[in-house]
Design an enzyme around this catalytic site. Structure first.
Site, short mmCIF file in Angstrom:
data_model
loop_
_atom_site.label_atom_id
_atom_site.label_comp_id
_atom_site.label_asym_id
_atom_site.label_seq_id
_atom_site.Cartn_x
_atom_site.Cartn_y
_atom_site.Cartn_z
N ARG A 1 -0.90 1.49 6.97
CA ARG A 1 0.13 0.50 7.26
C ARG A 1 0.34 0.43 8.76
O ARG A 1 0.25 1.43 9.47
CB ARG A 1 1.45 0.86 6.55
N GLU B 1 2.27 -8.99 11.42
CA GLU B 1 1.06 -9.71 11.01
C GLU B 1 1.42 -11.15 10.65
O GLU B 1 2.47 -11.38 10.04
CB GLU B 1 0.40 -9.01 9.82
N SER C 1 -9.80 -5.00 5.39
CA SER C 1 -10.69 -3.91 5.00
C SER C 1 -10.88 -3.80 3.49
O SER C 1 -11.92 -3.36 3.02
CB SER C 1 -10.17 -2.58 5.55
N VAL D 1 -6.16 2.16 8.52
CA VAL D 1 -6.27 1.19 7.42
C VAL D 1 -5.12 1.37 6.45
O VAL D 1 -5.16 0.86 5.34
CB VAL D 1 -7.62 1.32 6.68
N ASP E 1 -6.81 -2.15 11.47
CA ASP E 1 -6.91 -3.25 10.50
C ASP E 1 -5.53 -3.68 10.02
O ASP E 1 -5.42 -4.66 9.30
CB ASP E 1 -7.76 -2.80 9.31
N HIS F 1 -6.45 -7.30 8.83
CA HIS F 1 -6.03 -6.75 7.53
C HIS F 1 -6.98 -7.20 6.42
O HIS F 1 -6.57 -7.78 5.42
CB HIS F 1 -4.60 -7.17 7.21
#
Length: 319
Positions: A224, A253, A274, A222, A248, A272
């Site tokens: 990078r 992205e 969380s 969680v 996550d 992404h």
């Protein structure tokens, strides 16, 4: 006295800054217009924290804002040598995301321990298949990243009976240094990555690292995306070097629909999310407004980033 100008690198929806009406001028920029507007700004609010525009625009000509605030925990998308060498103060959104991320991690650990993914898959197949699951209490976790996110993860896992070792950049009091990571990870049931992205941490979770873990271990990132060598993790899962993993955050992205990561056995993919609980954007806006009021009053700002390290240093803690 001239009313200070806040330049907002925008995304939709924009921040709510109504409380600053009459106390600040607000202008909005995007990746195309940021460089031209930077010299006029006293403060830069990086609301679009997924953009690389600041890093690209900062080395240009003209004055630069004295304060840059990013509405994120990480600062790797905006730091560049010119910004790091300048007198500009950089702050982040520390205090907004820690508990939601920790709750998300605790949920993943519980789901893995109790095989909820397997239960849902069997339900879809209308199959009654009794299994034994793992006891969470007494299991061992290593949390990599001794900042506020890592500490909150440690606190919640402790509450579930998990024995947690916290690993930071350097050893101090109750925190292990990176030199202990391999030894601790080799005996861990859960390895949680909550570290900032720096040159020292980029790609730290690779084939060598996954080869150290026991076959029953699970890995969660969680922090990078670039902390993890994604191909190495996928191969470790395919070869069953480890029991499962959850990502996550990703190197690129959003994760494209053709990415092979969607189909890796034992891997949970989330977009992404969380740290994003209902109302998170409002909380980010409120935090910035409060910090602006401190800045305008000449008071010291919280959450000041050490631009050489790439994160906000944390004080020692007593467990």
């Amino acid at each position: 006295m001239t009313t200070p100008l806040i330049l907002v690198l925008d995304t939709d929806p924009p921040p709510r800054l109504g409380r600053l009406t009459g106390r600040a001028r607000v202008r909005h920029a995007d990746e195309r217009t940021l460089a031209g507007l930077l010299p006029e700004a006293d403060v830069l609010l990086v609301w679009d924290f997924t953009s690389d525009a600041v890093r690209e625009a900062w080395p240009g000509d003209g004055p630069r804002p004295g304060w840059v605030h990013t509405a994120s925990a990480g600062v790797d998308r905006l730091l560049c040598p010119e910004l790091a060498a300048s007198p500009t103060v950089v702050t982040n959104a520390r205090g907004v995301f820690e508990l939601p991320i920790a709750e998300y991690v605790a949920g993943l650990v519980l789901a893995f321990a109790k095989d909820l993914p397997g239960t849902l898959a069997l339900q879809r197949e209308h199959r009654w298949h009794h299994r034994e699951t793992r006891a969470l209490a007494g299991s061992r976790a290593v949390v990599v990243g001794a900042g506020p996110v890592g500490r909150e993860i440690m606190r919640l896992l402790h509450g579930l009976g998990v024995r947690v070792a916290l690993v930071g950049r350097t050893a101090r009091r109750t925190i292990h240094g990176v030199e202990d990571l391999d030894r601790l990870a080799a005996g861990a049931d859960w390895v949680i990555s909550a570290a900032p992205l720096t040159e020292a941490t980029r790609g730290m979770f690779d084939a060598r690292f996954f080869g150290l873990l026991q076959p029953s271990a699970h890995f969660v990132n969680v922090g990078r995306g670039a902390l993890t060598v994604e191909d190495d993790l996928a191969e470790a899962l395919r070869r069953r070097w480890i029991a499962g993993a959850a990502l996550d955050v990703f190197q690129e992205e959003p994760l494209g629909p053709s990415s092979p990561l969607w189909e890796v056995p034992g891997l949970v993919v989330s977009p992404h999310m969380s740290g994003d609980t209902a109302g998170w954007r409002d909380r980010l806006g409120e935090q910035f407004v409060s910090m602006y009021e401190q800045w305008a009053a000449g008071e010291p700002l919280p959450n000041v980033v050490d631009v050489r390290r790439g994160y906000v240093p944390s004080p020692d803690i007593a467990l």
